[in-house]
Structures are given as C-alpha cells and as structure tokens.
Design an enzyme around this catalytic site. Structure first.
Site, PDB file in Angstrom:
ATOM      1  N   TRP A 161       0.837  -1.225   0.000  1.00 34.08           N
ATOM      2  CA  TRP A 161       0.000   0.000   0.000  1.00 34.08           C
ATOM      3  C   TRP A 161       0.855   1.250   0.000  1.00 34.08           C
ATOM      4  CZ3 TRP A 161      -3.916  -1.836  -2.014  1.00 34.08           C
ATOM      5  CH2 TRP A 161      -4.581  -2.967  -1.539  1.00 34.08           C
ATOM      6  N   ASP A 184      -1.428   6.558   6.452  1.00 40.06           N
ATOM      7  CA  ASP A 184      -2.550   5.702   6.077  1.00 40.06           C
ATOM      8  C   ASP A 184      -2.786   4.764   7.266  1.00 40.06           C
ATOM      9  OD1 ASP A 184      -4.141   3.610   5.172  1.00 40.06           O
ATOM     10  OD2 ASP A 184      -2.863   3.097   3.457  1.00 40.06           O
ATOM     11  N   LYS A 241     -11.966  -1.493   6.718  1.00 37.21           N
ATOM     12  CA  LYS A 241     -11.153  -2.441   7.480  1.00 37.21           C
ATOM     13  C   LYS A 241     -11.659  -2.511   8.926  1.00 37.21           C
ATOM     14  CE  LYS A 241      -8.800  -3.006   3.806  1.00 37.21           C
ATOM     15  NZ  LYS A 241      -7.567  -2.424   3.334  1.00 37.21           N
TER      16      LYS A 241
HETATM   17  C1  LIG Z   1      -7.078  -1.973   2.054  1.00 38.89           C
HETATM   18  C2  LIG Z   1      -6.045  -0.934   2.188  1.00 38.89           C
HETATM   19  C3  LIG Z   1      -5.888   0.074   1.217  1.00 38.89           C
HETATM   20  C4  LIG Z   1      -6.678   0.097  -0.081  1.00 38.89           C
HETATM   21  O1  LIG Z   1      -7.969   0.519   0.133  1.00 38.89           O
HETATM   22  P1  LIG Z   1      -9.068   0.601  -1.051  1.00 38.89           P
HETATM   23  O2  LIG Z   1     -10.240   1.215  -0.357  1.00 38.89           O
HETATM   24  O3  LIG Z   1      -9.288  -0.773  -1.550  1.00 38.89           O
HETATM   25  O4  LIG Z   1      -8.516   1.505  -2.098  1.00 38.89           O
HETATM   26  C5  LIG Z   1      -4.943   1.041   1.460  1.00 38.89           C
HETATM   27  N1  LIG Z   1      -4.207   1.042   2.586  1.00 38.89           N
HETATM   28  C6  LIG Z   1      -4.320   0.091   3.525  1.00 38.89           C
HETATM   29  C7  LIG Z   1      -3.470   0.126   4.748  1.00 38.89           C
HETATM   30  C8  LIG Z   1      -5.254  -0.926   3.359  1.00 38.89           C
HETATM   31  O5  LIG Z   1      -5.369  -1.874   4.300  1.00 38.89           O
END
Ligand SMILES: *Cc1c(COP(=O)(O)O)cnc(C)c1O
Length: 360
Positions: free
Chosen positions: A101, A171, A195
């Site tokens: 990511w 993030d 998540k």
């Molecule tokens: C799942 C995830 C993403 C991607 O998210 P999307 O909504 O599918 O674009 C980005 N960063 C982290 C840490 C993730 O777990």
C-alpha cells in the site's frame, strides 16, 4: 448457516449490535418512514447523522480543533492521489515503503512530482519496519508518508518515524480506532473505513487546517480537501449509508469504553494468537517480533498444501477468510475491533486441534 467468525482483512467484520440496529431501522428510520438509503442528504435527519458521526469521532480520537474531519468517497486508492494533489507544492515527497500500500501510494505521487522511497523493508518481504530514526529526508519534502499498519504483512509502526520537522501523513486504514493516537503528531491521518470501521467505498481524512486550500493546479473539485472542508463533506451526495453505519460503530466504540478499552481488548486478542504461534511446532509468524501488528496476524506452516488444507478445514468449521493476501500466500487472521475475544480463542483451539491431528 448462521453467523461465522470472519477474519477478512476487508471489507471486514462489523459489530453485531450495529448490524442489528441497522436492520431494525431499515424500513423506518426513527419514524421517518424511510431507510437512511432513501433519505435526502439535505434533510435534517441526515444532517444530524453526519454531525453526530463527526462529533463522536472527535470525542473518540480527541481530535484537536485545528483539524478537519472529512468523509470522502472512493476509499484508499483515492487518498493515494489526494495526498500528493493537495500537499505536493514543492513537488517533493518522501515515502517509507513497508508494503504494497505504501508502494502504490508512492507510485501514485510520482505523477505529481518527485516521490522518493527513503526507506524500505522489501528486502525481507516487508516482514519488519525499517529504522526510521535518522532518514535522508529531503529539505524540500512537502511531507513524509507512512502506511502505519501493514494489512498484508502484519507489521505496524509502534514508533512514528523521525520526520525532522516535516509533516507526517499516515494511512491508518487497518488500525483506525484500534487504540488511542495523538492526532497532533500527524499532518493527515486517513483511513479507508472498510477495514476497522464500516462498509467499503469511503475514507475518513483528518487533515490539519493549514494544509487545506493549496491543491495543485488542475486538481478536480472532488479531489480537493477544501471542497469537503468547506461543505461539511456535503458538496455533493455523499455515501450516506456508509456514514450512517460508521456513526453507529463510533457509538458502539464509545459504549465499549473508547479507544483505551479497545486497545486493551485488541492486545488481549493479539496475545492469545501470537502466544499460540510462538509455541506451535506447525505454525509460525514471519514478522519481526517488535513490529507485530495487533490487527492483522500472519502465519504459515511452511508447506503450501498444508496451508490450503488448513484454510479449507477452518472454513468448514466456521472460521472464514483466513487465506493470506494473494501476493504473499500463507494465512492471515484479521482481528479488528469487532472480532470478539471468543472468536480468537476458538480459532486458536481449532488450530491446536488441527496441529495435533496433522502431527499424527
Ligand atoms: C485496504 C487498504 C488500502 C486500499 O484501500 P481501497 O479502499 O481498496 O482503495 C490502502 N491502505 C491500507 C493500509 C489498506 O489496508
């Protein structure tokens, strides 16, 4: 089949209480005669939903007044682009690469300037967090970027990097609201909500006010943080139902005792699983101990066929989505806030029985 224990990395398990409440309100939300899905986003009823969601999130995270809370459609990948489009004035940004990511976010930023990988743990399949105490941070860097909890590899930054005075962007998709954080240490904290918070398709970005309003020329209206900040995330039709469910999860978290209580519960769950893995002769966790995530716990047997057998038998026993990410294989148990302690205890009992059976 009734409810199962869902260890999915995302979209992921939600609190049963929240699902039941949403079901109860489906046909008639609080006497309105409609569901939240059918309601005008300009109605007072929806205004109350989004206002309360923001207020509860501010309470939970203790968000300082000089930060805006923005509800933004599009999930994680949209934030990969919005961060550079809104922050990269000097056209320089430094990225710490601890997994796929962070790598994708860095690649996206390269479209808007020089986005450099200043540290990486790719040499050991992202199984650790690199030393970030003295990094070659560019004097002109607009920000330093991390993916705080690495969903795929099961690692987490327990200590934030030394950014040498530069703004930190994180993030937090897979560790959002899992424990208390000091928001003031970040310039932006953003997380995709699917998540640990709610349904897919939205991110929440907590953005320090002084960073809003200087997007790069050509940035589309819907990709400017200012558009959301100035309209209370109601410039256009927002993902109303997702915001409503997130709001319910925030209320559930408050009822559970807030983020200190969630942290204690999450630590308890992670300990049950890691303690088992550390003594097991069949399963092991590939992550450096001090960098272990308490949200995503990865494990392997070292034998692909045995891994597949385990995942299949676990599924049949009511423990679903234990297969590791398609890029790394093995297994992964995502044990987010809504996973009860009992779910982890039962999983460990199942793993123990599997190990004994297979060792014969
Ligand atoms: C799942 C995830 C993403 C991607 O998210 P999307 O909504 O599918 O674009 C980005 N960063 C982290 C840490 C993730 O777990």
């Amino acid at each position: 089949m009734g409810r199962v224990y869902n260890f999915s990395a995302g979209p992921a398990v939600l609190p049963e209480e929240v699902l039941k409440e949403a079901a109860d309100e489906m046909m008639d939300y609080k006497g309105t005669g409609v569901s939240v899905m059918e309601m005008s986003h300009r109605s007072q009823d929806f205004q109350n939903i989004i206002d309360e969601a923001e207020k509860d999130l501010r309470d939970l995270m203790n968000i300082p007044d000089n930060y805006k809370v923005l509800f933004i459609q599009g999930g994680g990948h949209v934030q990969f682009a919005m961060v550079p489009m809104n922050l990269m004035k000097n056209k320089v940004a430094d990225y710490i690469i601890t997994g796929q990511w962070a790598k994708k976010a860095c690649k996206e930023a390269q479209m808007y300037g020089t986005a450099k990988a200043i540290a990486s743990s790719e040499d050991k399949v992202f199984s650790y967090i690199p030393d970030c105490s003295d990094l070659p941070i560019d004097d002109d860097a607009d920000y330093v970027y991390i993916c705080q909890n690495n969903t795929i590899y099961g690692t987490v930054f327990h200590t934030l990097p030394n950014t040498k005075g530069k703004d930190l962007v994180a993030d937090v998709s897979s560790c959002f609201l899992s424990e208390p954080v000091d928001v003031s240490k970040y310039a932006i904290i953003w997380g995709g909500v699917q998540k640990n918070v709610g349904p897919a398709g939205m991110a929440i970005a907590i953005v320090r006010e002084d960073l809003i309003g200087e997007a790069l020329p050509g940035t589309p209206t819907m990709l400017k943080y200012s558009t959301y900040a100035e309209s209370g995330s109601l410039y256009n039709t927002p993902p109303c139902y997702t915001i409503y469910i997130c709001g319910k999860v925030f209320k559930w978290l408050k009822k559970m005792g807030g983020l200190e209580a969630m942290k204690a519960r999450n630590e308890q769950k992670a300990k049950i699983l890691y303690d088992f893995l550390d003594q097991s002769k069949m399963f092991s966790n590939p992550v450096r101990k001090e960098d272990r995530s308490m949200m995503n716990v990865t494990f392997v047997t070292g034998d692909k066929d045995l891994d597949a057998k385990f995942v299949a038998e676990a599924k049949a026993a009511g423990f679903i989505n234990l297969k590791g990410h398609r890029t790394v294989g093995g297994m992964r148990a995502s044990i987010y806030n809504a996973m009860p302690v009992e779910g982890v205890e039962k999983l460990v009992a199942f793993m123990k029985a599997f190990e004994e059976k297979e060792a014969k």
